[in-house]
Design an enzyme around this catalytic site. Structure first.
Site, PDB file in Angstrom:
ATOM      1  N   ILE A 136      -4.598  -3.982  15.143  1.00 62.45           N
ATOM      2  CA  ILE A 136      -5.132  -3.298  13.960  1.00 62.45           C
ATOM      3  C   ILE A 136      -6.193  -4.143  13.280  1.00 62.45           C
ATOM      4  O   ILE A 136      -7.262  -3.647  12.904  1.00 62.45           O
ATOM      5  CB  ILE A 136      -4.000  -2.943  12.982  1.00 62.45           C
ATOM      6  CG1 ILE A 136      -3.058  -1.918  13.618  1.00 62.45           C
ATOM      7  CG2 ILE A 136      -4.562  -2.386  11.668  1.00 62.45           C
ATOM      8  CD1 ILE A 136      -1.831  -1.592  12.797  1.00 62.45           C
ATOM      9  N   ALA A 177       0.282  -2.706   5.866  1.00 63.05           N
ATOM     10  CA  ALA A 177       1.142  -3.225   6.933  1.00 63.05           C
ATOM     11  C   ALA A 177       2.619  -3.051   6.600  1.00 63.05           C
ATOM     12  O   ALA A 177       3.209  -2.009   6.867  1.00 63.05           O
ATOM     13  CB  ALA A 177       0.803  -4.689   7.213  1.00 63.05           C
ATOM     14  N   ARG A 178       3.218  -4.068   5.999  1.00 61.81           N
ATOM     15  CA  ARG A 178       4.637  -4.032   5.635  1.00 61.81           C
ATOM     16  C   ARG A 178       4.787  -4.465   4.184  1.00 61.81           C
ATOM     17  O   ARG A 178       4.114  -5.399   3.736  1.00 61.81           O
ATOM     18  CB  ARG A 178       5.445  -4.984   6.522  1.00 61.81           C
ATOM     19  CG  ARG A 178       5.373  -4.670   8.021  1.00 61.81           C
ATOM     20  CD  ARG A 178       6.235  -3.471   8.366  1.00 61.81           C
ATOM     21  NE  ARG A 178       6.126  -3.101   9.770  1.00 61.81           N
ATOM     22  CZ  ARG A 178       6.924  -3.531  10.729  1.00 61.81           C
ATOM     23  NH1 ARG A 178       7.904  -4.371  10.427  1.00 61.81           N
ATOM     24  NH2 ARG A 178       6.767  -3.129  11.972  1.00 61.81           N
ATOM     25  N   ASP A 231      -0.057   0.831   0.346  1.00 60.74           N
ATOM     26  CA  ASP A 231       0.460   2.025   1.020  1.00 60.74           C
ATOM     27  C   ASP A 231       1.925   1.885   1.416  1.00 60.74           C
ATOM     28  O   ASP A 231       2.527   2.845   1.884  1.00 60.74           O
ATOM     29  CB  ASP A 231      -0.378   2.313   2.281  1.00 60.74           C
ATOM     30  CG  ASP A 231      -0.031   3.645   2.925  1.00 60.74           C
ATOM     31  OD1 ASP A 231       0.000   4.656   2.191  1.00 60.74           O
ATOM     32  OD2 ASP A 231       0.216   3.685   4.139  1.00 60.74           O
ATOM     33  N   GLU A 254      11.231   3.267  -0.687  1.00 65.47           N
ATOM     34  CA  GLU A 254      10.473   4.510  -0.581  1.00 65.47           C
ATOM     35  C   GLU A 254      11.427   5.688  -0.483  1.00 65.47           C
ATOM     36  O   GLU A 254      12.447   5.582   0.216  1.00 65.47           O
ATOM     37  CB  GLU A 254       9.560   4.461   0.660  1.00 65.47           C
ATOM     38  CG  GLU A 254       8.518   3.351   0.576  1.00 65.47           C
ATOM     39  CD  GLU A 254       7.660   3.227   1.836  1.00 65.47           C
ATOM     40  OE1 GLU A 254       8.002   3.887   2.855  1.00 65.47           O
ATOM     41  OE2 GLU A 254       6.671   2.474   1.826  1.00 65.47           O
ATOM     42  N   HIS A 273       2.714   5.680   2.152  1.00 61.54           N
ATOM     43  CA  HIS A 273       3.022   5.266   3.530  1.00 61.54           C
ATOM     44  C   HIS A 273       2.466   6.269   4.543  1.00 61.54           C
ATOM     45  O   HIS A 273       3.177   6.755   5.415  1.00 61.54           O
ATOM     46  CB  HIS A 273       4.535   5.105   3.718  1.00 61.54           C
ATOM     47  CG  HIS A 273       4.880   4.100   4.783  1.00 61.54           C
ATOM     48  ND1 HIS A 273       6.024   3.351   4.757  1.00 61.54           N
ATOM     49  CD2 HIS A 273       4.231   3.735   5.924  1.00 61.54           C
ATOM     50  CE1 HIS A 273       6.067   2.559   5.807  1.00 61.54           C
ATOM     51  NE2 HIS A 273       4.993   2.773   6.537  1.00 61.54           N
ATOM     52  N   GLY A 326      -0.535   5.524   6.304  1.00 63.85           N
ATOM     53  CA  GLY A 326      -1.570   4.843   7.079  1.00 63.85           C
ATOM     54  C   GLY A 326      -1.630   5.250   8.533  1.00 63.85           C
ATOM     55  O   GLY A 326      -2.707   5.401   9.102  1.00 63.85           O
TER      56      GLY A 326
END
Length: 345
Positions: free
Chosen positions: A182, A261-262, A286, A291, A310, A312
């Site tokens: 990525i 990412a995380r 994101d 969540e 979330h 992406g």
């Protein structure tokens, strides 16, 4: 090889595996199974988080897979866990193929003990996340979401957190922490803007970064010089976040942090404090520790934050094309093996 067992879920379905496996020269037969395919989006989110935190033991072995895997040469999954118990039942298993970028749902130790090769798919959502990352950079620095929200509320807004300091991408230094699949795709897309790109990745040869038009630097230098810091790395469970209070102190006051990412890569409390105290200019996030995010989350309510839910990697291609991408890797692996065999002879 004789038999492949493909296990679909709520994201990748039978037709996606069919495109990749029908007519394959690698397997004479293949069998399709379903694992939690009817899960709705909220449940799917919980399933993914459970797998990412608990690994291949997150869920008990699927009974149907336990039966089919006994005489299979390969098992092809996305989210479905492939733990030690399943691997030990497999008498002929040579490959575990997964459409995921990570291998959290596979017991890698058990696979290695039995000499089973694991092929994952780091690129399955890489293009989607790379595009989304660029979008968040523009959205946050150019106030796109803030202007949209204001107009929908009947306000023609003129002032923003970065008013008077808005810069074009060509004038900015972008720091990418993590230069895997990525990170490299983000770098490729940034070159079109003319940005200066810094890379921090201790596992990558600096010459590789140079070939991509990037500059390999220390983490500290990247944080000191970057106008936008974007995260594309991984950490192991229990490791400290890549961005905490110390790192936020090093960043420029006009800098922005992007995380697609995380959530674990960032100390979210420290980020909130840094934004509140004006230590950095803004952030686009994101991924969150919990969540869906609470409606009262103070970070999401900040005017200097662009928040995503979330999404992406959430494109049609990131799922439907993954099985074919994995099969292409398998083909490359087998061709390389054949060449090696011929050389040995």
């Amino acid at each position: 090889m004789e038999k492949c067992v493909a296990v679909g879920d709520m994201f990748i379905h039978e037709e996606d595996f069919r495109k990749a496996l029908e007519g394959s020269e690698f397997f004479r037969t293949w069998r399709y199974l379903s694992w939690k395919e009817d899960a709705a989006r909220p449940e799917a989110r919980s399933i993914i988080r459970k797998i990412e935190t608990e690994g291949s033991r997150a869920y008990p072995p699927d009974p149907a897979l336990a039966e089919e895997i006994q005489d299979a040469d390969a098992v092809f999954v996305h989210l479905c866990p492939v733990g030690r118990e399943l691997i030990e039942k497999a008498k002929h298993l040579k490959y575990i193929l997964t459409c995921r970028g990570g291998v959290e749902n596979i017991d890698m130790e058990a696979a290695e003990e039995k000499g089973i090769q694991v092929i994952n798919c780091p690129s399955h959502n890489a293009y989607a996340v790379a595009e989304y990352t660029i979008g968040l950079m523009l959205c946050e620095t150019r106030n796109i979401a803030r202007a949209d929200r204001a107009l929908k509320n009947g306000e023609w807004r003129e002032q923003y957190p970065n008013s008077g300091r808005i810069r074009e991408m060509r004038s900015q230094t972008i720091g990418l922490i993590g230069f895997g699949t990525i990170g490299r795709l983000v770098a490729e897309r940034l070159t079109g803007f003319g940005s200066r790109i810094l890379i921090y990745d201790p596992y990558v040869d600096p010459k590789e970064a140079e070939k991509k038009g990037c500059i390999s630097v220390t983490k500290e230098k990247l944080l000191q010089e970057a106008d936008i810091v974007s995260l594309h790395g991984r950490i192991q469970p229990g490791e400290p976040p890549l961005i905490g209070a110390k790192e936020l102190e090093i960043m420029k006051e006009d800098a922005y942090l992007i995380n697609t990412a995380r959530a674990a890569l960032v100390d979210m409390d420290a980020l909130y404090q840094a934004l509140k105290e004006g230590k950095i200019k803004g952030a686009a996030v994101d991924v969150f520790p919990v969540e869906p995010v609470s409606a009262d989350d103070p970070l999401v309510k900040m005017d200097c934050v662009t928040a995503g839910n979330h999404r992406g990697g959430d494109t049609l291609e990131s799922y439907t094309m993954a099985p074919e991408a994995v099969m292409a890797q398998l083909e490359d692996r087998l061709k390389s093996f054949e060449k090696g065999e011929k050389k040995c002879r």
